[in-house]
Design a protein around this motif. Structure first.
Motif, PDB file in Angstrom:
ATOM      1  N   SER A   1       0.827  -1.215   0.000  1.00 53.52           N
ATOM      2  CA  SER A   1       0.000   0.000   0.000  1.00 53.52           C
ATOM      3  C   SER A   1       0.854   1.255   0.000  1.00 53.52           C
ATOM      4  CB  SER A   1      -0.938  -0.002   1.209  1.00 53.52           C
ATOM      5  OG  SER A   1      -0.207   0.091   2.419  1.00 53.52           O
TER       6      SER A   1
ATOM      7  N   GLN B   1      -6.303   3.675   1.949  1.00 50.17           N
ATOM      8  CA  GLN B   1      -5.721   3.320   0.665  1.00 50.17           C
ATOM      9  C   GLN B   1      -6.326   2.014   0.200  1.00 50.17           C
ATOM     10  OE1 GLN B   1      -1.496   3.301   0.907  1.00 50.17           O
ATOM     11  NE2 GLN B   1      -1.350   5.512   1.163  1.00 50.17           N
TER      12      GLN B   1
ATOM     13  N   ALA C   1      -6.281  -1.085  -2.857  1.00 55.36           N
ATOM     14  CA  ALA C   1      -5.484  -1.729  -3.906  1.00 55.36           C
ATOM     15  C   ALA C   1      -6.105  -1.412  -5.261  1.00 55.36           C
ATOM     16  CB  ALA C   1      -5.442  -3.241  -3.685  1.00 55.36           C
TER      17      ALA C   1
END
Length: 347
Positions: free
Chosen positions: A138, A314, A316
């Motif tokens: 990340s 965050q 993916a």
């Protein structure tokens, strides 16, 4: 306020010994207002093979701690280490805050130049090898824009392309520069010094100035009630919270505009003055703003909303869209269509 804790002589000596590379894991805890050695593990196998086997058994579900884990890579100062802050959900709040406030001290005592990465967790899966690998992935990916940030980006694009006329004053991205009144300037200085935690400002449309409304002390739970339902306002709020083991005090700017309850002139002027106000506060007063938010209703300002805005999650990257396969079975032979003259005929 928490006391400034120091490491025991035993812990300092052990840090010096561990930095030569013979130790894989160090556990540090707080006892009797001191940083002490809780446990340690010597090298066994490679760093990823030792990881879960050494770390997970040392995690107490009711007791925070710090873990220093030696990786197999090196920099100019020697072996690189992973610094882990463990703060389980079931531990007392005061204990969590104490460990958060002492985090920098542990890193300083050990030597920040040896620390390659940091990891924070409240659950064992956050700290596990899989959790660490997700953290690394990340961090290497760019943070996606939130919905609010995408909307602001589009607004800025539109402002560049469009000129709006209000009483013969053309406004572009730079906007109008209404000056801050002296009492408003003083409030900004007090907020920067953290002597106050909230400022509300309004435009005086006749005098073309930015005036101070009030600086009443405001808790997070009271913030929604500070937002007027029938007029626009600018707000600066000192958001006190904990994030990944750190205690933070972040200034958040909130632009509240209750939709079409305000006149067109008021909406235009508030939108145009906003950017120049922020430039003044950030550049002239050197006030660091962690997040800029636009809302139309105070009810939006929940603790969850504010936390997610200041610390967006965050995600993916999504897998690229794959063209669906055709129906199963044979589809017959492809037809070959020849153009004129391809068989030697001209007609």
């Amino acid at each position: 306020m928490f006391l400034v804790l120091t490491a025991t002589l035993e812990l300092k000596d052990f840090f010096a010994k561990a930095r030569n590379g013979s130790v894989r894991l160090i556990k540090v805890v707080i006892e009797d207002e001191q940083l002490v050695l809780g446990a340690y593990k010597e090298l066994s196998r490679s760093w990823d093979q030792d990881y879960d086997f050494f770390i997970l058994p040392l995690l107490d579900e009711h007791q925070p701690c710090y873990l220093l884990y030696r990786l197999d890579t090196q920099n100019a100062q020697g072996f690189e280490w992973l610094f882990i802050s463990w703060s389980p959900d079931h531990s007392p709040v005061r204990l969590k805050m104490l460990y958060a406030a002492t985090r920098a001290t542990v890193k300083k005592e050990f030597g920040g130049g040896h620390i390659k990465d940091e990891l924070f967790g409240t659950l064992k899966e956050d700290i596990s090898l899989g959790g660490y690998q997700k953290h690394v992935s990340s961090c290497s990916a760019p943070a996606p824009l939130t919905a609010a940030e995408k909307e602001l980006q589009q607004i800025r694009i539109n402002e560049v392309k469009t000129e709006i006329s209000v009483e013969s004053k053309h406004q572009t991205l730079q906007g109008l520069a209404f000056p801050l009144r002296p009492e408003a300037e003083q409030a900004v200085l007090l907020l920067k010094q953290k002597q106050i935690n909230y400022i509300q400002l309004k435009l005086d449309l006749e005098k073309e100035t930015i005036d101070l409304v009030h600086t009443h002390p405001t808790e997070l739970s009271e913030l929604p009630r500070r937002i007027p339902q029938d007029s626009a306002r600018y707000h600066f709020f000192l958001y006190k919270h904990s994030h990944e083991g750190d205690y933070l005090e972040s200034v958040v700017f909130i632009y509240s505009m209750p939709g079409y309850k305000c006149s067109i002139k008021e909406r235009m002027l508030y939108s145009s003055c906003k950017n120049r106000l922020l430039d003044t506060v950030e550049q002239d007063f050197q006030l660091e703003i962690a997040k800029k938010i636009e809302i139309d209703n105070g009810a939006e300002l929940t603790s969850e909303f504010l936390y997610d805005e200041v610390h967006p999650k965050q995600h993916a990257f999504k897998q690229a869209f794959a063209k669906p396969k055709g129906p199963a079975g044979k589809r017959g032979q492809k037809r070959l269509i020849k153009g004129p003259g391809e068989n030697g005929d001209d007609s």
